[in-house]
Scaffold this active site. Structure first.
Site, PDB file in Angstrom:
ATOM      1  N   ASN A   1       0.879  -1.170   0.000  1.00 31.18           N
ATOM      2  CA  ASN A   1       0.000   0.000   0.000  1.00 31.18           C
ATOM      3  C   ASN A   1       0.914   1.215   0.000  1.00 31.18           C
ATOM      4  O   ASN A   1       1.497   1.563   1.019  1.00 31.18           O
ATOM      5  CB  ASN A   1      -0.893  -0.013   1.252  1.00 31.18           C
ATOM      6  CG  ASN A   1      -1.705   1.274   1.404  1.00 31.18           C
ATOM      7  OD1 ASN A   1      -1.751   2.088   0.486  1.00 31.18           O
ATOM      8  ND2 ASN A   1      -2.326   1.443   2.552  1.00 31.18           N
ATOM      9  N   TRP A   2       1.032   1.825  -1.169  1.00 33.30           N
ATOM     10  CA  TRP A   2       1.970   2.950  -1.297  1.00 33.30           C
ATOM     11  C   TRP A   2       1.482   4.195  -0.574  1.00 33.30           C
ATOM     12  O   TRP A   2       2.230   5.145  -0.387  1.00 33.30           O
ATOM     13  CB  TRP A   2       2.183   3.287  -2.776  1.00 33.30           C
ATOM     14  CG  TRP A   2       2.975   2.269  -3.556  1.00 33.30           C
ATOM     15  CD1 TRP A   2       3.336   0.998  -3.157  1.00 33.30           C
ATOM     16  CD2 TRP A   2       3.508   2.441  -4.868  1.00 33.30           C
ATOM     17  NE1 TRP A   2       4.050   0.379  -4.155  1.00 33.30           N
ATOM     18  CE2 TRP A   2       4.178   1.250  -5.220  1.00 33.30           C
ATOM     19  CE3 TRP A   2       3.477   3.493  -5.796  1.00 33.30           C
ATOM     20  CZ2 TRP A   2       4.821   1.081  -6.451  1.00 33.30           C
ATOM     21  CZ3 TRP A   2       4.108   3.325  -7.020  1.00 33.30           C
ATOM     22  CH2 TRP A   2       4.776   2.129  -7.344  1.00 33.30           C
ATOM     23  N   LYS A   3       0.204   4.232  -0.222  1.00 38.38           N
ATOM     24  CA  LYS A   3      -0.400   5.421   0.399  1.00 38.38           C
ATOM     25  C   LYS A   3      -0.175   6.648  -0.504  1.00 38.38           C
ATOM     26  O   LYS A   3      -0.147   6.499  -1.719  1.00 38.38           O
ATOM     27  CB  LYS A   3       0.136   5.605   1.821  1.00 38.38           C
ATOM     28  CG  LYS A   3      -0.030   4.314   2.649  1.00 38.38           C
ATOM     29  CD  LYS A   3       0.206   4.488   4.117  1.00 38.38           C
ATOM     30  CE  LYS A   3      -0.024   3.151   4.828  1.00 38.38           C
ATOM     31  NZ  LYS A   3       0.094   3.245   6.282  1.00 38.38           N
TER      32      LYS A   3
ATOM     33  N   HIS B   1      -9.322   1.527   4.723  1.00 40.13           N
ATOM     34  CA  HIS B   1      -8.077   1.657   5.476  1.00 40.13           C
ATOM     35  C   HIS B   1      -8.298   2.587   6.672  1.00 40.13           C
ATOM     36  O   HIS B   1      -9.080   3.547   6.578  1.00 40.13           O
ATOM     37  CB  HIS B   1      -6.976   2.206   4.564  1.00 40.13           C
ATOM     38  CG  HIS B   1      -5.620   2.100   5.191  1.00 40.13           C
ATOM     39  ND1 HIS B   1      -5.178   3.011   6.112  1.00 40.13           N
ATOM     40  CD2 HIS B   1      -4.645   1.170   5.065  1.00 40.13           C
ATOM     41  CE1 HIS B   1      -3.959   2.649   6.513  1.00 40.13           C
ATOM     42  NE2 HIS B   1      -3.620   1.538   5.895  1.00 40.13           N
TER      43      HIS B   1
ATOM     44  N   GLU C   1      -6.644   4.920   7.786  1.00 41.28           N
ATOM     45  CA  GLU C   1      -6.392   6.336   7.485  1.00 41.28           C
ATOM     46  C   GLU C   1      -7.605   6.965   6.805  1.00 41.28           C
ATOM     47  O   GLU C   1      -7.922   8.138   7.035  1.00 41.28           O
ATOM     48  CB  GLU C   1      -5.131   6.458   6.618  1.00 41.28           C
ATOM     49  CG  GLU C   1      -3.878   6.163   7.441  1.00 41.28           C
ATOM     50  CD  GLU C   1      -2.745   5.522   6.679  1.00 41.28           C
ATOM     51  OE1 GLU C   1      -2.740   5.552   5.433  1.00 41.28           O
ATOM     52  OE2 GLU C   1      -1.846   4.956   7.343  1.00 41.28           O
TER      53      GLU C   1
ATOM     54  N   GLU D   1      -5.320  -4.651  10.536  1.00 43.43           N
ATOM     55  CA  GLU D   1      -4.275  -3.658  10.760  1.00 43.43           C
ATOM     56  C   GLU D   1      -4.549  -2.898  12.058  1.00 43.43           C
ATOM     57  O   GLU D   1      -5.356  -1.942  12.058  1.00 43.43           O
ATOM     58  CB  GLU D   1      -4.249  -2.651   9.604  1.00 43.43           C
ATOM     59  CG  GLU D   1      -3.953  -3.277   8.260  1.00 43.43           C
ATOM     60  CD  GLU D   1      -3.322  -2.280   7.306  1.00 43.43           C
ATOM     61  OE1 GLU D   1      -2.218  -2.558   6.827  1.00 43.43           O
ATOM     62  OE2 GLU D   1      -3.915  -1.203   7.068  1.00 43.43           O
TER      63      GLU D   1
ATOM     64  N   GLY E   1       2.795   2.308  10.779  1.00 38.74           N
ATOM     65  CA  GLY E   1       3.779   3.369  10.615  1.00 38.74           C
ATOM     66  C   GLY E   1       4.493   3.761  11.896  1.00 38.74           C
ATOM     67  O   GLY E   1       5.164   4.795  11.953  1.00 38.74           O
TER      68      GLY E   1
ATOM     69  N   SER F   1       3.674  -2.235  10.331  1.00 36.82           N
ATOM     70  CA  SER F   1       5.116  -2.337  10.564  1.00 36.82           C
ATOM     71  C   SER F   1       5.704  -3.699  10.189  1.00 36.82           C
ATOM     72  O   SER F   1       6.640  -4.177  10.839  1.00 36.82           O
ATOM     73  CB  SER F   1       5.449  -1.973  12.017  1.00 36.82           C
ATOM     74  OG  SER F   1       5.039  -0.632  12.286  1.00 36.82           O
TER      75      SER F   1
ATOM     76  N   GLY G   1       2.932  -1.043   4.264  1.00 32.24           N
ATOM     77  CA  GLY G   1       3.024   0.385   3.987  1.00 32.24           C
ATOM     78  C   GLY G   1       4.452   0.790   3.684  1.00 32.24           C
ATOM     79  O   GLY G   1       4.949   0.638   2.569  1.00 32.24           O
ATOM     80  N   GLY G   2       5.140   1.320   4.686  1.00 36.45           N
ATOM     81  CA  GLY G   2       6.487   1.868   4.506  1.00 36.45           C
ATOM     82  C   GLY G   2       7.437   0.957   3.747  1.00 36.45           C
ATOM     83  O   GLY G   2       8.174   1.412   2.856  1.00 36.45           O
TER      84      GLY G   2
HETATM   85  P1  13P Z   1       3.219   0.340   7.704  1.00 38.05           P
HETATM   86  O1  13P Z   1       3.684  -0.958   7.069  1.00 38.05           O
HETATM   87  O2  13P Z   1       3.959   1.537   7.228  1.00 38.05           O
HETATM   88  O3  13P Z   1       3.152   0.222   9.190  1.00 38.05           O
HETATM   89  O4  13P Z   1       1.706   0.559   7.189  1.00 38.05           O
HETATM   90  C1  13P Z   1       0.812  -0.481   7.278  1.00 38.05           C
HETATM   91  C2  13P Z   1      -0.390  -0.107   6.509  1.00 38.05           C
HETATM   92  O5  13P Z   1      -1.129   0.778   6.887  1.00 38.05           O
HETATM   93  C3  13P Z   1      -0.646  -0.815   5.254  1.00 38.05           C
HETATM   94  O6  13P Z   1      -1.912  -0.530   4.770  1.00 38.05           O
END
Ligand code: 13P
Length: 250
Positions: A10-12, A95, A97, A167, A173, A213, A234-235
């Site tokens: 997930n590149w966000k 998600h 967010e 999640e 993050g 994470s 994510g990251g």
């Molecule tokens: P991180 O891997 O950066 O913690 O993010 C997880 C996430 O929200 C994937 O959708």
């Protein structure tokens, strides 16, 4: 039943179109030949370009959001038909967010899930609790509610193809990964909830990811848990660590 693992990036809100090209070209050879299904969920503006670059590979194209109407006067939104036509096969829905910053509700998540199925794409349905909710002891109740509402009106056949991503908000993050036991407990509860709504065969088929994470260094132990079928990343989807996660079993 053995489920194929699924690892989705997930590149966000990261990577301009030109940066996206560079990242896909870097990652493509590194994730080729993975045992897991691999998905790149990218910002809407990058979907067409990334889709072109993924043609002829085993990597699936994913979106990070969709609107729940077919088309019309919804300025700034992306329709399911647009995603489908651009070659998208997975869509992240709900998600945390989006729930937090854009006030998406469980009911909207459900509408989006139904739309994604209507257009023959696969939703990656995100659920998760905040730290306060975990400390209040309501994690499982809350997750069950999120899952049940998200799947309202979803047929058994559709549910078997769905992906649910657990999640925990406190692990996103933050570098604070859930323990493999914490992640397993909730993923098992999700599978149990799916069995209650549908049946054991549906629960055995649906794929449940952990997200929060996940790194190359911890993917193997997390993905080794019986009810965890991969990860939503994510990251670490933004660099070559993603290839380590995808190839966690090598
Ligand atoms: P991180 O891997 O950066 O913690 O993010 C997880 C996430 O929200 C994937 O959708």
């Amino acid at each position: 039943m053995s489920r194929t693992k699924i690892v989705a990036g997930n590149w966000k809100m990261n990577k301009t179109p030109s940066e996206a090209v560079a990242l896909v070209n870097e990652l493509k050879p590194l994730v080729a030949g993975a045992d897991a299904d691999v998905v790149f969920c990218v910002p809407a503006i990058n979907i067409t370009k990334v889709g072109e670059l993924l043609e002829g590979t085993d990597i699936a194209l994913g979106a990070e959001n969709v609107y729940f109407e077919d088309k019309g006067a919804y300025t700034g939104e992306t329709s399911p038909a647009m995603l489908k036509d651009a070659g998208v096969s997975y869509v992240i829905i709900g998600h945390s967010e989006r729930r937090e910053y854009f006030k998406e509700t469980d009911e909207e998540v459900n509408k989006k899930v139904l739309k994604v199925f209507e257009y023959d794409m696969t939703p990656i349905i995100c659920v998760g609790e905040t730290l306060a909710q975990r400390e209040q002891g309501v994690t499982i109740d809350l997750i069950r509610q999120q899952v049940k509402i998200a799947l309202l009106g979803v047929s058994k056949e559709q549910a078997q193809k769905a992906v649910i991503a657990y999640e925990p908000v406190w692990a996103i993050g933050t570098g604070k990964v859930a323990t493999k036991e914490q992640a397993q407990e909730v993923c098992a509860a999700i599978r149990g909830c799916v069995a209650e709504i549908y049946d054991d065969a549906t629960a055995a088929a649906i794929r449940i990811q952990y997200g929060g994470s996940v790194k190359g260094a911890n993917a193997k132990e997390i993905f080794g848990m019986p009810d965890i079928d991969g990860g939503l990343i994510g990251g670490s989807s933004l660099n070559d660590d993603f290839a380590k996660i995808v190839n966690y079993d090598k």
